[in-house]
Design a protein around this motif. Sequence first.
Motif, PDB file in Angstrom:
ATOM      1  N   HIS A 173       1.069   2.260   7.571  1.00 17.00           N
ATOM      2  CA  HIS A 173       0.862   0.818   7.460  1.00 17.00           C
ATOM      3  C   HIS A 173       0.920   0.336   6.014  1.00 17.00           C
ATOM      4  O   HIS A 173       1.019  -0.863   5.763  1.00 17.00           O
ATOM      5  CB  HIS A 173      -0.455   0.402   8.109  1.00 17.00           C
ATOM      6  CG  HIS A 173      -1.667   1.091   7.580  1.00 17.00           C
ATOM      7  ND1 HIS A 173      -1.991   2.383   7.896  1.00 17.00           N
ATOM      8  CD2 HIS A 173      -2.644   0.646   6.731  1.00 17.00           C
ATOM      9  CE1 HIS A 173      -3.123   2.727   7.290  1.00 17.00           C
ATOM     10  NE2 HIS A 173      -3.532   1.690   6.569  1.00 17.00           N
ATOM     11  N   GLN A 202      -4.706  -0.094  12.611  1.00 14.23           N
ATOM     12  CA  GLN A 202      -4.601  -0.867  11.375  1.00 14.23           C
ATOM     13  C   GLN A 202      -3.687  -2.077  11.568  1.00 14.23           C
ATOM     14  O   GLN A 202      -2.512  -1.921  11.919  1.00 14.23           O
ATOM     15  CB  GLN A 202      -4.063   0.013  10.249  1.00 14.23           C
ATOM     16  CG  GLN A 202      -4.773   1.338  10.081  1.00 14.23           C
ATOM     17  CD  GLN A 202      -6.241   1.180   9.764  1.00 14.23           C
ATOM     18  OE1 GLN A 202      -6.627   0.287   9.007  1.00 14.23           O
ATOM     19  NE2 GLN A 202      -7.067   2.042  10.333  1.00 14.23           N
ATOM     20  N   SER A 204      -2.153  -4.885   9.296  1.00 20.01           N
ATOM     21  CA  SER A 204      -1.985  -5.072   7.852  1.00 20.01           C
ATOM     22  C   SER A 204      -0.955  -6.145   7.544  1.00 20.01           C
ATOM     23  O   SER A 204      -0.021  -6.380   8.327  1.00 20.01           O
ATOM     24  CB  SER A 204      -1.590  -3.747   7.193  1.00 20.01           C
ATOM     25  OG  SER A 204      -0.383  -3.254   7.766  1.00 20.01           O
ATOM     26  N   VAL A 219      -5.777  -5.116   4.940  1.00 19.52           N
ATOM     27  CA  VAL A 219      -5.745  -4.412   6.214  1.00 19.52           C
ATOM     28  C   VAL A 219      -7.058  -4.592   6.959  1.00 19.52           C
ATOM     29  O   VAL A 219      -8.138  -4.546   6.365  1.00 19.52           O
ATOM     30  CB  VAL A 219      -5.443  -2.909   6.012  1.00 19.52           C
ATOM     31  CG1 VAL A 219      -6.450  -2.253   5.080  1.00 19.52           C
ATOM     32  CG2 VAL A 219      -5.400  -2.172   7.348  1.00 19.52           C
ATOM     33  N   SER A 221      -9.104  -2.915  10.050  1.00 24.57           N
ATOM     34  CA  SER A 221      -9.214  -1.758  10.938  1.00 24.57           C
ATOM     35  C   SER A 221      -9.967  -2.200  12.184  1.00 24.57           C
ATOM     36  O   SER A 221     -11.139  -2.579  12.104  1.00 24.57           O
ATOM     37  CB  SER A 221      -9.961  -0.615  10.239  1.00 24.57           C
ATOM     38  OG  SER A 221      -9.309  -0.251   9.039  1.00 24.57           O
TER      39      SER A 221
END
Length: 362
Positions: A173, A202, A204, A219, A221
Amino acid sequence: MAVAEWELPGAGPGPQTAAEGLAAGAIDGPAGRSLPQVRTGRSGRARQHWVIATTWLSTVLLVAGAWSVALMLTWRDQQDALARAQRDSGNLARIIAEQTTRAIAGTDRILSFLSYDLHRFGLNNPDMRDVLRNATQGSDILVQLSYADAAGDVVQTSAEGGPGKINLADREHFLVHKEGKVQGLFISRPVLGRVSKKWSIQLSRRIDGPEGSFGGMIVASIDPFYFGRTFNELDVGEHGVISIFGQDGILRARTDMNDQIIGQDLSRSPVFAAALQQEAGFVRAPSAIDGVTRLTSFRHLANYPLTVTAGFAEDEFFTETHRRRSVSLVVAGLVSLLLAGTATLVTRSTATGRRCCARRGS
């Protein structure tokens, strides 16, 4: 005119006329049996054979009709069940697609706001940590928010204790933004976070540096098990499954997901093959994960490279259908036995009557 009279041999005492003699000769044969009785016996046997043949022919036709009706009802019941499975799973897939789209879109909006804040406050501003933490508070889906600079070093994160020495330069990513392969939002396959130490997906976005150069990425999560917990509220049966996979065939989320299932490659599964051909559809196929045959509907997300599925376990969904099929087949079998038994009784009764007539005739 007078009729001549003479005595016939074996006619007994007394004279007979010629007419009487002729009549007597027509009635009595050489063996003492009447010819009309012989013809009557043959006609009776033919009639008995006809009765038996007609009885068994009718039995065969009725048995065939009973089984045809049973099999037709079973087939129609199964087709109705398949249509119901396609409709219900299709409705679930649409609902799941809408929920998943809202969850991803909401996270993407957070990333867009954070990108603006990073430019406003500065990429290395210590206040950005508080901004990131505030964005994750109260969220059931966000594991953490982070900013990695152009070298891949995590500079800002919402994780407690600060980023430490974490570098994401080798992560997919990060590379897709650095190499310019993706414009806009990128959704990764599940990875084990180096900062959070948890499984996450992720989401991003690229951060532009001065003069449009690559300035790193922001990013989010997200917890892949969040979707599984949400999906568990939907009724797909004990062995039904709801899942999300990407256009790369990698499993992102699933009901009853664990560390052995997460991230599995489904690119050879029948559902993935069908999803490559159309935006939405219905598949009856075994699972690539547990081998259970399921009735599965799939649907692509309109704005994201993801596909959602909702599937019912075939045996579980067809429980009532199989029960009704068993009842229909048992009824057809009983009707067949009853008809065969009736035909057998008619045959025996006819044969017994024929033997009685034969004994009386002898």
